[in-house]
Design an enzyme around this catalytic site. Structure first.
Site, PDB file in Angstrom:
ATOM      1  N   ILE A  14      38.543  45.608  35.942  1.00 27.04           N
ATOM      2  CA  ILE A  14      39.561  44.778  36.586  1.00 27.04           C
ATOM      3  C   ILE A  14      39.928  43.760  35.512  1.00 27.04           C
ATOM      4  O   ILE A  14      39.138  42.885  35.187  1.00 27.04           O
ATOM      5  CB  ILE A  14      39.042  44.102  37.871  1.00 27.04           C
ATOM      6  CG1 ILE A  14      38.714  45.165  38.916  1.00 27.04           C
ATOM      7  CG2 ILE A  14      40.078  43.116  38.405  1.00 27.04           C
ATOM      8  CD1 ILE A  14      38.136  44.618  40.203  1.00 27.04           C
ATOM      9  N   PRO A  15      41.113  43.895  34.927  1.00 25.97           N
ATOM     10  CA  PRO A  15      41.424  43.229  33.652  1.00 25.97           C
ATOM     11  C   PRO A  15      41.712  41.733  33.726  1.00 25.97           C
ATOM     12  O   PRO A  15      42.812  41.273  33.401  1.00 25.97           O
ATOM     13  CB  PRO A  15      42.647  44.009  33.163  1.00 25.97           C
ATOM     14  CG  PRO A  15      43.327  44.444  34.417  1.00 25.97           C
ATOM     15  CD  PRO A  15      42.211  44.747  35.385  1.00 25.97           C
ATOM     16  N   CYS A  16      40.713  40.956  34.087  1.00 24.11           N
ATOM     17  CA  CYS A  16      40.886  39.501  34.125  1.00 24.11           C
ATOM     18  C   CYS A  16      41.067  38.927  32.728  1.00 24.11           C
ATOM     19  O   CYS A  16      41.590  37.821  32.573  1.00 24.11           O
ATOM     20  CB  CYS A  16      39.727  38.833  34.858  1.00 24.11           C
ATOM     21  SG  CYS A  16      38.107  39.232  34.210  1.00 24.11           S
ATOM     22  N   HIS A  17      40.688  39.681  31.692  1.00 27.57           N
ATOM     23  CA  HIS A  17      40.889  39.212  30.316  1.00 27.57           C
ATOM     24  C   HIS A  17      42.369  39.114  29.965  1.00 27.57           C
ATOM     25  O   HIS A  17      42.736  38.439  29.012  1.00 27.57           O
ATOM     26  CB  HIS A  17      40.156  40.124  29.323  1.00 27.57           C
ATOM     27  CG  HIS A  17      40.636  41.537  29.330  1.00 27.57           C
ATOM     28  ND1 HIS A  17      40.177  42.463  30.262  1.00 27.57           N
ATOM     29  CD2 HIS A  17      41.529  42.186  28.545  1.00 27.57           C
ATOM     30  CE1 HIS A  17      40.770  43.625  30.027  1.00 27.57           C
ATOM     31  NE2 HIS A  17      41.595  43.484  28.992  1.00 27.57           N
ATOM     32  N   ARG A  18      43.224  39.741  30.744  1.00 24.03           N
ATOM     33  CA  ARG A  18      44.670  39.711  30.486  1.00 24.03           C
ATOM     34  C   ARG A  18      45.347  38.471  31.051  1.00 24.03           C
ATOM     35  O   ARG A  18      46.550  38.311  30.919  1.00 24.03           O
ATOM     36  CB  ARG A  18      45.322  40.971  31.046  1.00 24.03           C
ATOM     37  CG  ARG A  18      44.841  42.238  30.351  1.00 24.03           C
ATOM     38  CD  ARG A  18      45.463  43.490  30.918  1.00 24.03           C
ATOM     39  NE  ARG A  18      44.819  44.657  30.341  1.00 24.03           N
ATOM     40  CZ  ARG A  18      44.714  45.834  30.941  1.00 24.03           C
ATOM     41  NH1 ARG A  18      45.261  46.012  32.130  1.00 24.03           N
ATOM     42  NH2 ARG A  18      44.088  46.830  30.352  1.00 24.03           N
TER      43      ARG A  18
END
Length: 172
Positions: free
Chosen positions: A134-138
């Protein structure tokens, strides 16, 4: 009590703990020790019984390894997302940020139709139990700053660079 299978994987300088339920992957974290991993996981699944099983997590580890090597942009792995309804709504919105793109926290708040809930949205993003998948780094600051990340700023920077972003300004 819920049986949770777990394994630790290494790719380059990164060490990740993974955990899964019978439904799918429920946790990815860069916890420094098993004790830290166990403590983090128990925030989501307090009655979990942990059983190490690298074999059952091998398909998940393969997808993560492919991603970390720059050979995968989309995951096909089953996920078991465990959070409050609000958190799950935020995490679903995060999944809409495409590979190689970034978004501001305020964009995610608007996406879930709660434009005034930017702080609560940020808190939910920070509680994401499935780093990378789940791309929270984006999600970056509105001013383009690379901000907090449960995996650490160094890992967030690495993931953003891996996705070949020409700059760190939000582009959604």
């Amino acid at each position: 009590m819920k049986r949770i299978e777990w394994a630790n994987m290494r790719e380059g300088k990164w060490s990740l703990y993974l955990a899964k339920t019978e439904k799918g992957l429920c946790y990815i974290g860069s916890d420094p020790t098993f004790e830290d991993f166990e403590s983090s996981l128990k925030k989501y699944l307090p009655s979990a019984v942990l059983v190490e099983n690298k074999g059952s997590l091998q398909p998940y580890m393969m997808e993560l390894q492919e991603y970390l090597l720059g050979n995968r942009q989309v995951f096909s792995m089953a996920l078991d997302i465990i959070g409050t309804p609000f958190q799950e709504e935020v995490w679903t919105a995060l999944s809409q940020i495409p590979y190689g793109k970034t978004a501001a926290y305020s964009y995610i708040a608007e996406l879930i139709k709660r434009p005034l809930a930017v702080r609560a949205t940020g808190k939910a993003i920070g509680a994401n139990p499935l780093l990378i998948a789940i791309p929270c780094h984006r999600v970056i600051g509105k001013n383009g700053a690379v901000t907090g990340y449960r995996g650490g700023i160094e890992m967030k920077q690495f993931l953003l660079e891996l996705e070949l972003l020409p700059n760190k300004e939000f582009n959604i």
